[in-house]
Design a protein around this motif. Structure first.
Motif, PDB file in Angstrom:
ATOM      1  N   PHE A 159     -16.382 144.487 -89.844  1.00 34.59           N
ATOM      2  CA  PHE A 159     -16.737 144.110 -91.453  1.00 34.59           C
ATOM      3  C   PHE A 159     -16.975 142.623 -91.489  1.00 34.59           C
ATOM      4  CE2 PHE A 159     -12.491 146.041 -89.235  1.00 34.59           C
ATOM      5  CZ  PHE A 159     -12.826 147.598 -90.243  1.00 34.59           C
ATOM      6  N   GLY A 160     -16.701 142.708 -92.731  1.00 38.69           N
ATOM      7  CA  GLY A 160     -17.893 141.589 -94.161  1.00 38.69           C
ATOM      8  C   GLY A 160     -19.359 141.328 -93.337  1.00 38.69           C
ATOM      9  N   GLN A 161     -19.282 139.669 -92.505  1.00 40.20           N
ATOM     10  CA  GLN A 161     -20.707 139.556 -92.427  1.00 40.20           C
ATOM     11  C   GLN A 161     -20.705 140.070 -90.360  1.00 40.20           C
ATOM     12  OE1 GLN A 161     -22.421 136.468 -93.976  1.00 40.20           O
ATOM     13  NE2 GLN A 161     -20.930 137.567 -95.279  1.00 40.20           N
ATOM     14  N   CYS A 162     -20.193 140.423 -89.950  1.00 42.09           N
ATOM     15  CA  CYS A 162     -20.395 141.368 -89.195  1.00 42.09           C
ATOM     16  C   CYS A 162     -21.116 142.605 -89.038  1.00 42.09           C
ATOM     17  CB  CYS A 162     -19.236 141.849 -87.795  1.00 42.09           C
ATOM     18  SG  CYS A 162     -19.507 143.059 -86.569  1.00 42.09           S
ATOM     19  N   LYS A 163     -20.252 143.139 -90.123  1.00 49.13           N
ATOM     20  CA  LYS A 163     -21.027 144.915 -91.180  1.00 49.13           C
ATOM     21  C   LYS A 163     -22.946 144.126 -92.021  1.00 49.13           C
ATOM     22  CE  LYS A 163     -20.350 148.569 -94.019  1.00 49.13           C
ATOM     23  NZ  LYS A 163     -19.234 148.800 -94.638  1.00 49.13           N
ATOM     24  N   LYS A 164     -23.123 143.013 -92.053  1.00 53.61           N
ATOM     25  CA  LYS A 164     -24.462 142.609 -92.644  1.00 53.61           C
ATOM     26  C   LYS A 164     -24.929 142.300 -91.011  1.00 53.61           C
ATOM     27  CE  LYS A 164     -22.386 140.817 -96.845  1.00 53.61           C
ATOM     28  NZ  LYS A 164     -22.375 139.419 -98.111  1.00 53.61           N
ATOM     29  N   ALA A 165     -24.618 141.786 -89.625  1.00 57.19           N
ATOM     30  CA  ALA A 165     -25.314 141.605 -89.428  1.00 57.19           C
ATOM     31  C   ALA A 165     -25.332 142.818 -88.708  1.00 57.19           C
ATOM     32  CB  ALA A 165     -25.167 140.354 -88.332  1.00 57.19           C
ATOM     33  N   TRP A 166     -24.642 143.476 -88.519  1.00 59.32           N
ATOM     34  CA  TRP A 166     -24.878 145.304 -87.918  1.00 59.32           C
ATOM     35  C   TRP A 166     -24.560 146.118 -89.488  1.00 59.32           C
ATOM     36  CZ3 TRP A 166     -26.367 144.486 -82.939  1.00 59.32           C
ATOM     37  CH2 TRP A 166     -26.043 142.684 -83.006  1.00 59.32           C
ATOM     38  N   PRO A 167     -25.578 146.899 -89.302  1.00 57.96           N
ATOM     39  CA  PRO A 167     -25.260 147.849 -90.465  1.00 57.96           C
ATOM     40  C   PRO A 167     -24.966 149.237 -89.806  1.00 57.96           C
ATOM     41  CG  PRO A 167     -27.619 146.210 -91.076  1.00 57.96           C
ATOM     42  CD  PRO A 167     -26.677 146.145 -89.241  1.00 57.96           C
ATOM     43  N   VAL A 168     -23.765 149.757 -90.078  1.00 52.38           N
ATOM     44  CA  VAL A 168     -23.351 151.097 -89.223  1.00 52.38           C
ATOM     45  C   VAL A 168     -24.563 152.119 -89.619  1.00 52.38           C
ATOM     46  CG1 VAL A 168     -21.126 150.423 -90.476  1.00 52.38           C
ATOM     47  CG2 VAL A 168     -22.053 151.911 -90.973  1.00 52.38           C
ATOM     48  N   VAL A 169     -24.859 153.152 -88.926  1.00 49.72           N
ATOM     49  CA  VAL A 169     -25.516 154.425 -88.785  1.00 49.72           C
ATOM     50  C   VAL A 169     -24.498 155.174 -88.844  1.00 49.72           C
ATOM     51  CG1 VAL A 169     -26.632 156.008 -87.613  1.00 49.72           C
ATOM     52  CG2 VAL A 169     -26.658 153.758 -86.810  1.00 49.72           C
ATOM     53  N   LYS A 170     -25.004 155.567 -90.694  1.00 51.44           N
ATOM     54  CA  LYS A 170     -24.647 157.011 -90.910  1.00 51.44           C
ATOM     55  C   LYS A 170     -24.401 157.711 -91.072  1.00 51.44           C
ATOM     56  CE  LYS A 170     -23.181 154.117 -94.824  1.00 51.44           C
ATOM     57  NZ  LYS A 170     -23.876 154.231 -95.691  1.00 51.44           N
ATOM     58  N   PHE A 171     -23.116 158.966 -91.120  1.00 50.30           N
ATOM     59  CA  PHE A 171     -23.161 160.269 -90.501  1.00 50.30           C
ATOM     60  C   PHE A 171     -23.009 160.751 -92.113  1.00 50.30           C
ATOM     61  CE2 PHE A 171     -20.952 163.843 -90.349  1.00 50.30           C
ATOM     62  CZ  PHE A 171     -21.696 164.794 -88.879  1.00 50.30           C
ATOM     63  N   THR A 172     -24.094 161.533 -92.220  1.00 50.35           N
ATOM     64  CA  THR A 172     -24.181 162.491 -93.178  1.00 50.35           C
ATOM     65  C   THR A 172     -23.214 163.802 -93.223  1.00 50.35           C
ATOM     66  OG1 THR A 172     -26.544 162.017 -93.441  1.00 50.35           O
ATOM     67  CG2 THR A 172     -25.713 163.718 -94.924  1.00 50.35           C
ATOM     68  N   ASN A 173     -23.239 164.861 -92.571  1.00 52.19           N
ATOM     69  CA  ASN A 173     -22.402 166.330 -92.249  1.00 52.19           C
ATOM     70  C   ASN A 173     -22.878 167.144 -91.226  1.00 52.19           C
ATOM     71  OD1 ASN A 173     -24.183 167.882 -93.298  1.00 52.19           O
ATOM     72  ND2 ASN A 173     -23.756 166.731 -95.823  1.00 52.19           N
ATOM     73  N   TRP A 174     -21.942 167.839 -91.089  1.00 51.31           N
ATOM     74  CA  TRP A 174     -22.637 168.390 -90.267  1.00 51.31           C
ATOM     75  C   TRP A 174     -23.832 169.283 -90.077  1.00 51.31           C
ATOM     76  CZ3 TRP A 174     -21.132 166.893 -85.156  1.00 51.31           C
ATOM     77  CH2 TRP A 174     -19.820 166.497 -85.409  1.00 51.31           C
ATOM     78  N   LYS A 175     -24.014 169.390 -91.294  1.00 47.64           N
ATOM     79  CA  LYS A 175     -25.159 170.513 -91.900  1.00 47.64           C
ATOM     80  C   LYS A 175     -26.566 169.820 -91.396  1.00 47.64           C
ATOM     81  CE  LYS A 175     -22.981 174.061 -94.410  1.00 47.64           C
ATOM     82  NZ  LYS A 175     -22.242 175.162 -95.003  1.00 47.64           N
TER      83      LYS A 175
END
Length: 327
Positions: free
Chosen positions: A239-255
């Motif tokens: 979270f926080g600074q960690c998340k800025k350095a390591w952006p999450v890979v977003k999941f859109t949806n199953w379709k």
């Protein structure tokens, strides 16, 4: 007591056969990792022995040179069907990245224990490569060779230029010359990610061959994904600074999920408790990018602080050194 939506128990919706989340409907039986328990599908037995040698019962393939009016010399198989190479593959070292639905549209030219027969093709350029599923594929000049399912007759080259990534192979292993067609006129899914706009808004999981790390997981643009040792399956602690350095890979949806080279049963997501967004998981582990990776294929995050690692197609962390640094 308020229960956050990311912790909604599965029992509340089990009767419907689907799990409703902010990331869309989860098909019944799918490993969702949506903040609730999930049973991983049993591994495919066909993938458990990657060391198996090619079957000696398959007829040895044939590579022969043929002339095509708009392309010049191309390589065909023994039946006269045009053979292709894929820009997302690599020749040094040889590696195939076309799996699953891609391989249905672009069937690999299967290698055997017998020698490949050649006609008008330099035998010294011919080789084979082991695919991630353990089968063997013929290479020319290091490039894996494929047929195109939509080529219905000998001499057809409907696959030329598809997605800006598929090209007929020339007898020297290079791309055949001539016109290039950026994508199929019918707009169908040809198993490639040549046009980035085509997959805008999708979650794309792919694999690539890294010369130091082996087969690793990327997105559709070749950006490398990482996992974090301080996470747990289905739980993020970045979270926080960690998340800025390591952006999450977003999941859109199953379709809007496209997967190549990774068993689809390993794919899931979690709903993050900090912002409610959905994050891709592989084997339950949340996936991240590294902000300092400047271009596709960069692995600057490998080994950072000895807790960040690239991921294999099986979802395991790869701990080989790639020169990572702290953030």
């Amino acid at each position: 007591m308020h229960i956050p939506r990311w912790a909604t128990p599965a029992a509340a919706v089990a009767a419907s056969g689907v799990l409703l989340t902010g990331c869309g409907k989860v098909p019944a039986g799918q490993q969702a990792n949506a903040g609730v328990g999930a049973t991983q599908a049993a591994p495919d037995p066909a993938r458990q022995d990657p060391s198996a040698e090619p079957s000696p019962t398959v007829t040895p393939p044939v590579l022969q040179a043929a002339g095509v009016s708009r392309l010049g010399k191309v390589v065909t198989d023994g039946a006269g069907r045009t053979l292709y190479r894929f820009d997302r593959d690599t020749a040094r070292p040889p590696a195939s990245t076309c799996m699953d639905s891609c391989a249905k549209t672009w069937p690999p030219v299967q290698a055997t224990q017998g020698a490949v027969q050649v006609d008008g093709v330099d035998q010294r350029l011919v080789g084979k490569v082991k695919r991630p599923d353990g089968s063997w594929q013929v290479t020319l000049g290091g490039w894996p060779l494929y047929r195109y399912a939509k080529d219905e007759s000998p001499g057809e080259v409907k696959g030329q230029g598809v997605g800006g990534a598929w090209f007929a192979a020339a007898p020297d292993g290079k791309k055949a010359a001539g016109g290039q067609r950026e994508r199929q006129q019918d707009g169908g899914d040809d198993g490639d990610d040549g046009g980035r706009d085509r997959w805008a808004g999708w979650t794309v999981v792919n694999v690539r061959k890294d010369p130091r790390l082996g087969m690793i997981v990327t997105d559709g643009q070749g950006r490398v994904m990482y996992r974090f040792d301080k996470d747990r399956p289905k739980v993020t602690n970045c979270f926080g600074q960690c998340k800025k350095a390591w952006p999450v890979v977003k999941f859109t949806n199953w379709k809007k999920l496209k997967v190549e080279g990774v068993d689809r049963s390993r794919i899931g997501f979690i709903e993050r408790k900090d912002d409610g967004s959905c994050q891709l998981t592989i084997n339950g582990w949340p996936m991240y990018y590294f902000a300092k990776d400047e271009k596709p294929g960069d692995t600057k995050g490998q080994g950072v602080q000895n807790v960040w690692w690239v991921v294999s197609p099986q979802g395991a962390k790869i701990t080989k050194s790639a020169g990572g640094s702290g953030y």
